[in-house]
Motif scaffolding. Structure first.
Motif, PDB file in Angstrom:
ATOM      1  N   THR A 142       0.854  -1.183   0.000  1.00 36.20           N
ATOM      2  CA  THR A 142       0.000   0.000   0.000  1.00 36.20           C
ATOM      3  C   THR A 142       0.890   1.231   0.000  1.00 36.20           C
ATOM      4  O   THR A 142       2.086   1.134   0.280  1.00 36.20           O
ATOM      5  CB  THR A 142      -0.970   0.020   1.203  1.00 36.20           C
ATOM      6  OG1 THR A 142      -1.980   1.011   0.982  1.00 36.20           O
ATOM      7  CG2 THR A 142      -0.255   0.293   2.512  1.00 36.20           C
ATOM      8  N   ALA A 143       0.304   2.343  -0.310  1.00 34.05           N
ATOM      9  CA  ALA A 143       1.057   3.600  -0.273  1.00 34.05           C
ATOM     10  C   ALA A 143       1.397   3.934   1.168  1.00 34.05           C
ATOM     11  O   ALA A 143       0.593   3.704   2.082  1.00 34.05           O
ATOM     12  CB  ALA A 143       0.227   4.729  -0.900  1.00 34.05           C
TER      13      ALA A 143
ATOM     14  N   VAL B 168      -3.601   1.273   9.335  1.00 35.82           N
ATOM     15  CA  VAL B 168      -4.057   0.933  10.690  1.00 35.82           C
ATOM     16  C   VAL B 168      -4.705  -0.450  10.674  1.00 35.82           C
ATOM     17  O   VAL B 168      -4.416  -1.303  11.518  1.00 35.82           O
ATOM     18  CB  VAL B 168      -5.015   2.006  11.237  1.00 35.82           C
ATOM     19  CG1 VAL B 168      -5.691   1.535  12.523  1.00 35.82           C
ATOM     20  CG2 VAL B 168      -4.271   3.318  11.474  1.00 35.82           C
ATOM     21  N   LEU B 169      -5.575  -0.681   9.692  1.00 38.66           N
ATOM     22  CA  LEU B 169      -6.199  -2.001   9.561  1.00 38.66           C
ATOM     23  C   LEU B 169      -5.144  -3.060   9.260  1.00 38.66           C
ATOM     24  O   LEU B 169      -5.110  -4.112   9.912  1.00 38.66           O
ATOM     25  CB  LEU B 169      -7.259  -1.990   8.453  1.00 38.66           C
ATOM     26  CG  LEU B 169      -7.822  -3.369   8.092  1.00 38.66           C
ATOM     27  CD1 LEU B 169      -8.593  -3.971   9.265  1.00 38.66           C
ATOM     28  CD2 LEU B 169      -8.681  -3.282   6.854  1.00 38.66           C
ATOM     29  N   TYR B 170      -4.286  -2.796   8.278  1.00 40.95           N
ATOM     30  CA  TYR B 170      -3.293  -3.791   7.879  1.00 40.95           C
ATOM     31  C   TYR B 170      -2.378  -4.173   9.031  1.00 40.95           C
ATOM     32  O   TYR B 170      -2.031  -5.345   9.191  1.00 40.95           O
ATOM     33  CB  TYR B 170      -2.459  -3.277   6.707  1.00 40.95           C
ATOM     34  CG  TYR B 170      -3.246  -2.944   5.461  1.00 40.95           C
ATOM     35  CD1 TYR B 170      -4.532  -3.435   5.243  1.00 40.95           C
ATOM     36  CD2 TYR B 170      -2.701  -2.118   4.496  1.00 40.95           C
ATOM     37  CE1 TYR B 170      -5.242  -3.113   4.103  1.00 40.95           C
ATOM     38  CE2 TYR B 170      -3.414  -1.804   3.344  1.00 40.95           C
ATOM     39  CZ  TYR B 170      -4.679  -2.303   3.153  1.00 40.95           C
ATOM     40  OH  TYR B 170      -5.366  -1.981   2.019  1.00 40.95           O
TER      41      TYR B 170
ATOM     42  N   GLN C  25       1.864  -8.518   9.476  1.00 44.45           N
ATOM     43  CA  GLN C  25       3.123  -7.905   9.886  1.00 44.45           C
ATOM     44  C   GLN C  25       3.724  -7.145   8.706  1.00 44.45           C
ATOM     45  O   GLN C  25       3.889  -7.708   7.615  1.00 44.45           O
ATOM     46  CB  GLN C  25       4.100  -8.985  10.347  1.00 44.45           C
ATOM     47  CG  GLN C  25       5.428  -8.441  10.796  1.00 44.45           C
ATOM     48  CD  GLN C  25       6.356  -9.553  11.271  1.00 44.45           C
ATOM     49  OE1 GLN C  25       6.001 -10.719  11.288  1.00 44.45           O
ATOM     50  NE2 GLN C  25       7.552  -9.170  11.655  1.00 44.45           N
ATOM     51  N   ALA C  26       4.047  -5.881   8.898  1.00 46.26           N
ATOM     52  CA  ALA C  26       4.742  -5.110   7.873  1.00 46.26           C
ATOM     53  C   ALA C  26       6.135  -5.707   7.687  1.00 46.26           C
ATOM     54  O   ALA C  26       6.774  -6.133   8.646  1.00 46.26           O
ATOM     55  CB  ALA C  26       4.837  -3.642   8.276  1.00 46.26           C
ATOM     56  N   THR C  27       6.595  -5.742   6.450  1.00 47.60           N
ATOM     57  CA  THR C  27       7.919  -6.294   6.181  1.00 47.60           C
ATOM     58  C   THR C  27       8.959  -5.176   6.173  1.00 47.60           C
ATOM     59  O   THR C  27       8.616  -4.000   6.154  1.00 47.60           O
ATOM     60  CB  THR C  27       7.960  -7.027   4.826  1.00 47.60           C
ATOM     61  OG1 THR C  27       7.869  -6.061   3.781  1.00 47.60           O
ATOM     62  CG2 THR C  27       6.830  -8.040   4.712  1.00 47.60           C
TER      63      THR C  27
END
Length: 147
Positions: A120-121, A129-131, A136-138
Protein backbone atom coordinates in the motif's frame (compact mmCIF):
# COMPACT_ATOMS: atom_id res chain seq x y z
CA UNK A 1 -20.78 -8.56 7.68
CA UNK A 2 -20.91 -8.57 3.90
CA UNK A 3 -21.07 -11.71 1.81
CA UNK A 4 -17.72 -12.35 0.09
CA UNK A 5 -17.99 -14.12 -3.25
CA UNK A 6 -16.45 -14.35 -6.73
CA UNK A 7 -17.75 -11.96 -9.39
CA UNK A 8 -20.71 -12.81 -11.63
CA UNK A 9 -21.30 -11.43 -15.15
CA UNK A 10 -24.09 -9.16 -13.89
CA UNK A 11 -21.64 -7.51 -11.43
CA UNK A 12 -19.67 -5.80 -14.18
CA UNK A 13 -21.24 -2.29 -14.03
CA UNK A 14 -20.93 -2.05 -10.24
CA UNK A 15 -17.45 -3.60 -10.30
CA UNK A 16 -16.39 -1.02 -12.94
CA UNK A 17 -17.56 1.84 -10.69
CA UNK A 18 -15.57 0.41 -7.78
CA UNK A 19 -12.46 -0.21 -9.88
CA UNK A 20 -12.61 3.26 -11.39
CA UNK A 21 -12.83 4.61 -7.82
CA UNK A 22 -9.75 2.60 -6.89
CA UNK A 23 -7.81 4.03 -9.84
CA UNK A 24 -8.91 7.55 -8.93
CA UNK A 25 -7.85 7.03 -5.30
CA UNK A 26 -4.32 6.21 -6.44
CA UNK A 27 -4.40 8.86 -9.19
CA UNK A 28 -3.89 6.31 -11.95
CA UNK A 29 -5.19 7.06 -15.43
CA UNK A 30 -7.40 4.13 -16.33
CA UNK A 31 -9.43 3.73 -19.49
CA UNK A 32 -12.61 1.74 -20.07
CA UNK A 33 -10.49 -0.60 -22.22
CA UNK A 34 -8.17 -1.26 -19.30
CA UNK A 35 -11.12 -2.05 -17.03
CA UNK A 36 -12.55 -4.34 -19.73
CA UNK A 37 -9.27 -6.25 -19.87
CA UNK A 38 -9.12 -6.71 -16.10
CA UNK A 39 -12.80 -7.73 -16.00
CA UNK A 40 -12.01 -10.35 -18.63
CA UNK A 41 -9.23 -11.66 -16.42
CA UNK A 42 -11.28 -11.90 -13.24
CA UNK A 43 -14.18 -13.76 -14.84
CA UNK A 44 -11.95 -16.13 -16.83
CA UNK A 45 -11.35 -19.23 -14.67
CA UNK A 46 -8.19 -19.97 -16.66
CA UNK A 47 -6.56 -16.61 -15.86
CA UNK A 48 -4.30 -16.27 -12.82
CA UNK A 49 -5.99 -13.08 -11.55
CA UNK A 50 -9.09 -13.70 -9.48
CA UNK A 51 -11.48 -11.45 -7.63
CA UNK A 52 -13.66 -11.47 -4.58
CA UNK A 53 -16.46 -9.01 -4.07
CA UNK A 54 -18.02 -7.81 -0.83
CA UNK A 55 -21.78 -7.73 -1.25
CA UNK A 56 -24.39 -6.07 0.99
CA UNK A 57 -27.62 -7.89 1.90
CA UNK A 58 -29.45 -5.82 -0.72
CA UNK A 59 -26.99 -6.98 -3.41
CA UNK A 60 -24.98 -3.74 -3.67
CA UNK A 61 -21.26 -4.19 -4.20
CA UNK A 62 -19.31 -2.70 -1.31
CA UNK A 63 -15.76 -3.62 -2.19
CA UNK A 64 -13.42 -5.65 -4.35
CA UNK A 65 -10.19 -7.57 -4.03
CA UNK A 66 -8.04 -8.84 -6.92
CA UNK A 67 -5.46 -11.50 -6.12
CA UNK A 68 -3.23 -14.11 -7.73
CA UNK A 69 -0.64 -16.74 -6.88
CA UNK A 70 3.06 -15.91 -7.08
CA UNK A 71 6.12 -18.15 -6.95
CA UNK A 72 8.46 -17.77 -3.97
CA UNK A 73 11.67 -19.48 -5.12
CA UNK A 74 13.69 -18.78 -1.97
CA UNK A 75 11.17 -20.65 0.17
CA UNK A 76 10.21 -23.06 -2.63
CA UNK A 77 6.56 -22.17 -2.11
CA UNK A 78 3.66 -20.31 -3.65
CA UNK A 79 2.16 -17.24 -2.05
CA UNK A 80 -0.94 -15.19 -2.72
CA UNK A 81 -0.59 -11.58 -3.79
CA UNK A 82 -3.40 -9.12 -3.14
CA UNK A 83 -3.05 -6.66 -6.02
CA UNK A 84 -6.07 -4.41 -5.48
CA UNK A 85 -8.32 -3.79 -2.49
CA UNK A 86 -10.98 -1.11 -2.56
CA UNK A 87 -14.06 -0.32 -0.50
CA UNK A 88 -16.73 2.12 -1.66
CA UNK A 89 -16.39 5.37 0.33
CA UNK A 90 -19.91 5.02 1.75
CA UNK A 91 -19.08 1.53 3.09
CA UNK A 92 -15.80 2.36 4.83
CA UNK A 93 -15.50 1.76 8.54
CA UNK A 94 -17.97 -1.13 8.41
CA UNK A 95 -15.52 -4.04 8.32
CA UNK A 96 -15.65 -4.57 4.54
CA UNK A 97 -11.87 -4.45 3.97
CA UNK A 98 -11.30 -6.72 6.96
CA UNK A 99 -13.86 -9.22 5.61
CA UNK A 100 -12.19 -9.24 2.18
CA UNK A 101 -8.73 -9.79 3.66
CA UNK A 102 -9.96 -12.50 6.01
CA UNK A 103 -11.65 -14.26 3.07
CA UNK A 104 -8.36 -14.16 1.17
CA UNK A 105 -6.51 -15.46 4.20
CA UNK A 106 -8.91 -18.41 4.20
CA UNK A 107 -8.23 -18.90 0.46
CA UNK A 108 -4.50 -18.77 1.21
CA UNK A 109 -4.85 -21.55 3.77
CA UNK A 110 -7.17 -23.65 1.60
CA UNK A 111 -4.77 -23.47 -1.34
CA UNK A 112 -1.69 -24.23 0.75
CA UNK A 113 -0.08 -20.90 -0.06
CA UNK A 114 2.68 -19.85 2.32
CA UNK A 115 1.69 -16.18 2.68
CA UNK A 116 -0.81 -13.54 1.63
CA UNK A 117 1.12 -10.41 0.66
CA UNK A 118 0.15 -6.91 -0.38
CA UNK A 119 1.52 -3.40 -0.65
CA UNK A 120 0.00 0.00 0.00
CA UNK A 121 1.06 3.60 -0.27
CA UNK A 122 2.99 4.79 2.77
CA UNK A 123 0.55 7.70 3.20
CA UNK A 124 -2.55 5.46 3.18
CA UNK A 125 -2.84 5.81 6.95
CA UNK A 126 -6.42 4.52 7.48
CA UNK A 127 -5.67 1.34 5.53
CA UNK A 128 -2.34 0.88 7.28
CA UNK A 129 -4.06 0.93 10.69
CA UNK A 130 -6.20 -2.00 9.56
CA UNK A 131 -3.29 -3.79 7.88
CA UNK A 132 -1.14 -3.48 10.99
CA UNK A 133 -3.89 -5.26 12.94
CA UNK A 134 -4.05 -8.13 10.43
CA UNK A 135 -0.50 -8.68 9.24
CA UNK A 136 3.12 -7.91 9.89
CA UNK A 137 4.74 -5.11 7.87
CA UNK A 138 7.92 -6.29 6.18
CA UNK A 139 11.28 -4.59 6.06
CA UNK A 140 11.35 -4.74 2.26
CA UNK A 141 11.21 -1.67 0.03
CA UNK A 142 9.61 -1.90 -3.41
CA UNK A 143 11.26 -0.68 -6.61
CA UNK A 144 9.87 -0.27 -10.13
CA UNK A 145 12.21 -0.24 -13.14
CA UNK A 146 10.77 0.92 -16.44
CA UNK A 147 11.56 -1.25 -19.49
Amino acid sequence: MPLIRPPRPEDRPAWERLYAGYAAFYRVDQTPEMRARVWGWVIDPAHEVEARLAVAPDGALLGLAHFRPFARPLSASTGGFLDDLFVAPEARGQGVARALIEALRAETAARGWSVLRWITADDNVPARVLYDSLAQATRWLTYDARP
